[in-house]
Design an enzyme around this catalytic site. Structure first.
Site, short mmCIF file in Angstrom:
data_model
loop_
_atom_site.label_atom_id
_atom_site.label_comp_id
_atom_site.label_asym_id
_atom_site.label_seq_id
_atom_site.Cartn_x
_atom_site.Cartn_y
_atom_site.Cartn_z
N LYS A 217 51.45 -11.27 190.34
CA LYS A 217 52.65 -10.10 190.08
C LYS A 217 53.40 -9.84 191.30
O LYS A 217 52.74 -9.94 192.44
CB LYS A 217 52.13 -9.27 189.75
CG LYS A 217 52.48 -9.33 188.15
CD LYS A 217 51.98 -8.57 186.79
CE LYS A 217 52.63 -9.36 185.57
NZ LYS A 217 50.74 -7.83 184.31
N ARG A 251 44.10 -12.98 182.31
CA ARG A 251 44.79 -13.62 181.79
C ARG A 251 45.70 -13.69 183.28
O ARG A 251 46.55 -13.83 184.25
CB ARG A 251 45.83 -12.94 180.86
CG ARG A 251 46.93 -13.36 180.80
CD ARG A 251 48.11 -12.14 179.98
NE ARG A 251 49.84 -13.44 179.28
CZ ARG A 251 50.42 -13.38 180.17
NH1 ARG A 251 50.80 -12.58 181.57
NH2 ARG A 251 51.53 -13.93 179.45
#
Length: 275
Positions: A217, A251
């Site tokens: 991210k 994840r």
């Protein structure tokens, strides 16, 4: 802690579980367009499982910043074929990454076991919770909001959000013990908010088991201005901290690298339980 969901059982005890990301979309921020054919998606699913993923998280709509929402039929048409093929040919737990209850039910009928809802059961009027209750399945409920502004302390705000999630679940017949929470890094949060939540992650651990999703991210790339595919080391570093702070499921895009890292991290974290 043991979770059973639609015939699959998994344990959150002395091993951090890895959820491998499989986006069958053209526009996801890291791997958009790579796996949006059935053949490519299935080959990648096999690789994720071979590399050590305990769960496959399959998504048919990008939720990256600035994403364009696709219609219901398109999302279903993207996820159902690959879920059917994976559930038939691979022995793994399948999660459906969606906030639409219609997609969730179609995915469950195709063979999915877990609902991963980026709006924490709060996008609709209880329909997603009703689907989870109907099939008695596990739900990963993520914290989210449209704004990056918090009037209260951010952790207090998140706790209040999850209180609502549990209320919605209970009011619609869900087993609240089937809920795993996700703090929603990158959703309704800027750089500083992401950093603060990760620093204080342990303050959320009493609510329910925590899944963390930080893979590649933007906040990881920000200090060195790195593109998504250059953020693997940063992702592993953040996830290592998250496990220390109480995360039970990671994840990730890069399963094998995390499997290697967790082979020692888990030994350290769970030392007193293993020896």
């Amino acid at each position: 802690m043991t979770f059973s969901s639609l015939g699959k059982t998994f344990y959150l005890n002395n091993e951090t579980l890895i959820m491998g990301i499989l986006n069958v979309t053209p526009d996801s921020f890291s791997d958009g367009g790579n796996f949006n054919s059935l053949t490519a998606a299935f080959e990648h699913a096999k690789k994720l499982i071979a590399d050590g993923a305990h769960i496959l998280d399959i998504g048919g709509q990008s939720t990256r910043p600035g994403h364009i929402e696709v219609d219901l039929e398109t999302e279903i048409s993207r996820v159902v074929p690959i879920i059917k093929k994976v559930s038939t040919e691979l022995n793994c737990i399948i999660s459906i990454d969606t906030y639409r209850y219609e997609v969730a039910e179609a995915a469950i009928k195709a063979g999915a076991h877990i609902i991963n809802d980026v709006w924490g059961l709060q996008k609709d009027s209880g329909e997603m919770a009703k689907i989870a209750a109907k099939y008695n399945c596990v739900v990963i409920a993520m914290h989210n909001q449209n704004s990056k502004i918090y009037d209260n302390d951010i952790i207090i705000s998140m706790k209040n959000f999850f209180k609502t999630t549990f209320k919605v679940a209970e009011e619609n017949g869900m087993n609240i013990n089937n809920i795993i929470i996700d703090p929603g890094i990158g959703f309704g949060k800027g750089y500083e908010e992401n950093i603060e939540v990760l620093n204080r992650l342990n303050e959320l651990s009493f609510i329910a088991p925590i899944l963390i999703g930080v893979s590649k991210k933007g906040f990881i790339g920000k200090p060195l201005n790195l593109s998504p595919n250059d953020r693997i080391e940063g992702t592993i570093a953040v996830n290592t901290l998250a496990v220390y702070k109480g995360a039970k499921i990671l994840r990730v895009h890069n399963v094998l690298e995390h499997k290697k890292a967790l082979s020692i991290i888990d030994k350290i974290i769970y030392f007193n339980k293993n020896y």
